[in-house]
Design a protein around this motif. Structure first.
Motif, PDB file in Angstrom:
ATOM      1  N   ALA A  26      38.469  35.793  48.957  1.00  0.00           N
ATOM      2  CA  ALA A  26      39.540  36.544  49.621  1.00  0.00           C
ATOM      3  C   ALA A  26      39.483  36.251  51.114  1.00  0.00           C
ATOM      4  N   GLU A  27      40.582  36.559  51.778  1.00  0.00           N
ATOM      5  CA  GLU A  27      40.664  36.442  53.237  1.00  0.00           C
ATOM      6  C   GLU A  27      41.206  37.737  53.796  1.00  0.00           C
ATOM      7  N   ASN A  28      40.751  38.081  55.000  1.00  0.00           N
ATOM      8  CA  ASN A  28      41.256  39.244  55.722  1.00  0.00           C
ATOM      9  C   ASN A  28      41.596  38.767  57.118  1.00  0.00           C
ATOM     10  N   ASN A  29      42.843  38.340  57.305  1.00  0.00           N
ATOM     11  CA  ASN A  29      43.301  37.829  58.590  1.00  0.00           C
ATOM     12  C   ASN A  29      44.198  38.842  59.264  1.00  0.00           C
ATOM     13  N   ASN A  30      43.724  39.374  60.402  1.00  0.00           N
ATOM     14  CA  ASN A  30      44.489  40.382  61.141  1.00  0.00           C
ATOM     15  C   ASN A  30      44.890  41.539  60.238  1.00  0.00           C
ATOM     16  N   THR A  31      43.964  41.997  59.437  1.00  0.00           N
ATOM     17  CA  THR A  31      44.094  43.125  58.496  1.00  0.00           C
ATOM     18  C   THR A  31      45.029  42.845  57.314  1.00  0.00           C
ATOM     19  N   VAL A  32      45.429  41.591  57.116  1.00  0.00           N
ATOM     20  CA  VAL A  32      46.234  41.223  55.951  1.00  0.00           C
ATOM     21  C   VAL A  32      45.306  40.537  54.946  1.00  0.00           C
ATOM     22  N   VAL A  33      45.202  41.132  53.766  1.00  0.00           N
ATOM     23  CA  VAL A  33      44.276  40.663  52.743  1.00  0.00           C
ATOM     24  C   VAL A  33      45.027  39.847  51.699  1.00  0.00           C
ATOM     25  N   THR A  34      44.464  38.672  51.388  1.00  0.00           N
ATOM     26  CA  THR A  34      44.995  37.820  50.323  1.00  0.00           C
ATOM     27  C   THR A  34      43.828  37.217  49.547  1.00  0.00           C
ATOM     28  N   ALA A  35      44.101  36.811  48.329  1.00  0.00           N
ATOM     29  CA  ALA A  35      43.107  36.099  47.526  1.00  0.00           C
ATOM     30  C   ALA A  35      43.190  34.619  47.883  1.00  0.00           C
ATOM     31  N   THR A  36      42.058  33.943  47.811  1.00  0.00           N
ATOM     32  CA  THR A  36      42.036  32.500  48.062  1.00  0.00           C
ATOM     33  C   THR A  36      41.863  31.716  46.767  1.00  0.00           C
ATOM     34  N   VAL A  37      41.688  32.434  45.647  1.00  0.00           N
ATOM     35  CA  VAL A  37      41.623  31.818  44.319  1.00  0.00           C
ATOM     36  C   VAL A  37      42.566  32.574  43.397  1.00  0.00           C
ATOM     37  N   ARG A  38      43.107  31.867  42.451  1.00  0.00           N
ATOM     38  CA  ARG A  38      44.005  32.488  41.485  1.00  0.00           C
ATOM     39  C   ARG A  38      43.195  33.202  40.405  1.00  0.00           C
ATOM     40  N   ARG A  39      43.773  34.226  39.861  1.00  0.00           N
ATOM     41  CA  ARG A  39      43.159  34.991  38.765  1.00  0.00           C
ATOM     42  C   ARG A  39      42.785  34.052  37.612  1.00  0.00           C
ATOM     43  N   GLU A  40      43.684  33.114  37.293  1.00  0.00           N
ATOM     44  CA  GLU A  40      43.460  32.202  36.177  1.00  0.00           C
ATOM     45  C   GLU A  40      42.236  31.310  36.394  1.00  0.00           C
ATOM     46  N   GLU A  41      41.961  30.929  37.651  1.00  0.00           N
ATOM     47  CA  GLU A  41      40.772  30.131  37.945  1.00  0.00           C
ATOM     48  C   GLU A  41      39.503  30.916  37.628  1.00  0.00           C
ATOM     49  N   VAL A  42      39.487  32.175  38.021  1.00  0.00           N
ATOM     50  CA  VAL A  42      38.320  33.025  37.772  1.00  0.00           C
ATOM     51  C   VAL A  42      38.166  33.275  36.274  1.00  0.00           C
ATOM     52  N   GLN A  43      39.264  33.569  35.604  1.00  0.00           N
ATOM     53  CA  GLN A  43      39.205  33.804  34.160  1.00  0.00           C
ATOM     54  C   GLN A  43      38.687  32.569  33.427  1.00  0.00           C
ATOM     55  N   SER A  44      39.139  31.399  33.828  1.00  0.00           N
ATOM     56  CA  SER A  44      38.698  30.162  33.193  1.00  0.00           C
ATOM     57  C   SER A  44      37.203  29.948  33.402  1.00  0.00           C
ATOM     58  N   CYS A  45      36.733  30.151  34.608  1.00  0.00           N
ATOM     59  CA  CYS A  45      35.317  29.977  34.922  1.00  0.00           C
ATOM     60  C   CYS A  45      34.471  30.968  34.134  1.00  0.00           C
ATOM     61  N   GLN A  46      34.911  32.215  34.097  1.00  0.00           N
ATOM     62  CA  GLN A  46      34.143  33.242  33.393  1.00  0.00           C
ATOM     63  C   GLN A  46      34.136  33.003  31.886  1.00  0.00           C
ATOM     64  N   SER A  47      35.262  32.575  31.325  1.00  0.00           N
ATOM     65  CA  SER A  47      35.287  32.318  29.884  1.00  0.00           C
ATOM     66  C   SER A  47      34.432  31.100  29.549  1.00  0.00           C
ATOM     67  N   ASP A  48      34.449  30.065  30.393  1.00  0.00           N
ATOM     68  CA  ASP A  48      33.572  28.905  30.185  1.00  0.00           C
ATOM     69  C   ASP A  48      32.113  29.332  30.194  1.00  0.00           C
ATOM     70  N   TYR A  49      31.762  30.203  31.121  1.00  0.00           N
ATOM     71  CA  TYR A  49      30.385  30.678  31.231  1.00  0.00           C
ATOM     72  C   TYR A  49      29.960  31.399  29.944  1.00  0.00           C
ATOM     73  N   VAL A  50      30.798  32.307  29.460  1.00  0.00           N
ATOM     74  CA  VAL A  50      30.472  33.054  28.240  1.00  0.00           C
ATOM     75  C   VAL A  50      30.345  32.105  27.049  1.00  0.00           C
ATOM     76  N   ILE A  51      31.283  31.195  26.897  1.00  0.00           N
ATOM     77  CA  ILE A  51      31.254  30.259  25.765  1.00  0.00           C
ATOM     78  C   ILE A  51      30.008  29.382  25.827  1.00  0.00           C
ATOM     79  N   ASN A  52      29.670  28.907  27.015  1.00  0.00           N
ATOM     80  CA  ASN A  52      28.496  28.039  27.143  1.00  0.00           C
ATOM     81  C   ASN A  52      27.194  28.809  26.935  1.00  0.00           C
ATOM     82  N   GLN A  53      27.093  29.995  27.505  1.00  0.00           N
ATOM     83  CA  GLN A  53      25.854  30.756  27.428  1.00  0.00           C
ATOM     84  C   GLN A  53      25.638  31.400  26.063  1.00  0.00           C
TER      85      GLN A  53
END
Length: 119
Positions: free
Chosen positions: A56-83
């Motif tokens: 995430a970023e907080n520039n001049n009190t404006v907050v935005t994500a720097t990664v998409r939800r789908e990227e995180v979901q993909s990474c987390q699902s890969d982790y669960v499947i692999n582990q």
């Protein structure tokens, strides 16, 4: 490379950002209070943590994500499947579906996804 594996509380926090971005930091405090029951200090601690991780970023009190939800979901699902399933998607699906009947619409959607991603 960003660490995209998130604890449940981290993920819930990022969901507030994804669902409402861009938003001012005080709006984030208000929403996290309503949705997560968090105090202002907790929100700013978590925001700093997500910014330090590059999620995430907080520039001049404006907050935005720097990664998409789908990227995180993909990474987390890969982790669960692999582990948990030694990298086997069929084992994962079998375990997931074992006690959960599929509707015809869900089965059709899964078939369509498989056809779409098949090599």
């Amino acid at each position: 490379m960003k660490d995209l594996k998130l604890a449940e509380s981290d993920y819930r926090f990022m969901e507030v950002i994804w669902d409402n971005e861009p938003l001012c930091s005080m709006e984030l405090v208000k929403l996290c209070g309503e949705k997560l029951g968090w105090k202002k200090s907790t929100v700013f601690t978590m925001l700093r943590k997500m910014c330090d991780k590059g999620l995430a970023e907080n520039n001049n009190t404006v907050v935005t994500a720097t990664v998409r939800r789908e990227e995180v979901q993909s990474c987390q699902s890969d982790y669960v499947i692999n582990q948990t399933f030694h990298g086997s998607l069929p084992r994962f699906l079998a375990a997931f579906l074992r006690n959960r009947p599929l509707s015809k619409a869900e089965a059709d959607e899964l078939r369509k996804l498989i056809d779409e991603y098949e090599e």
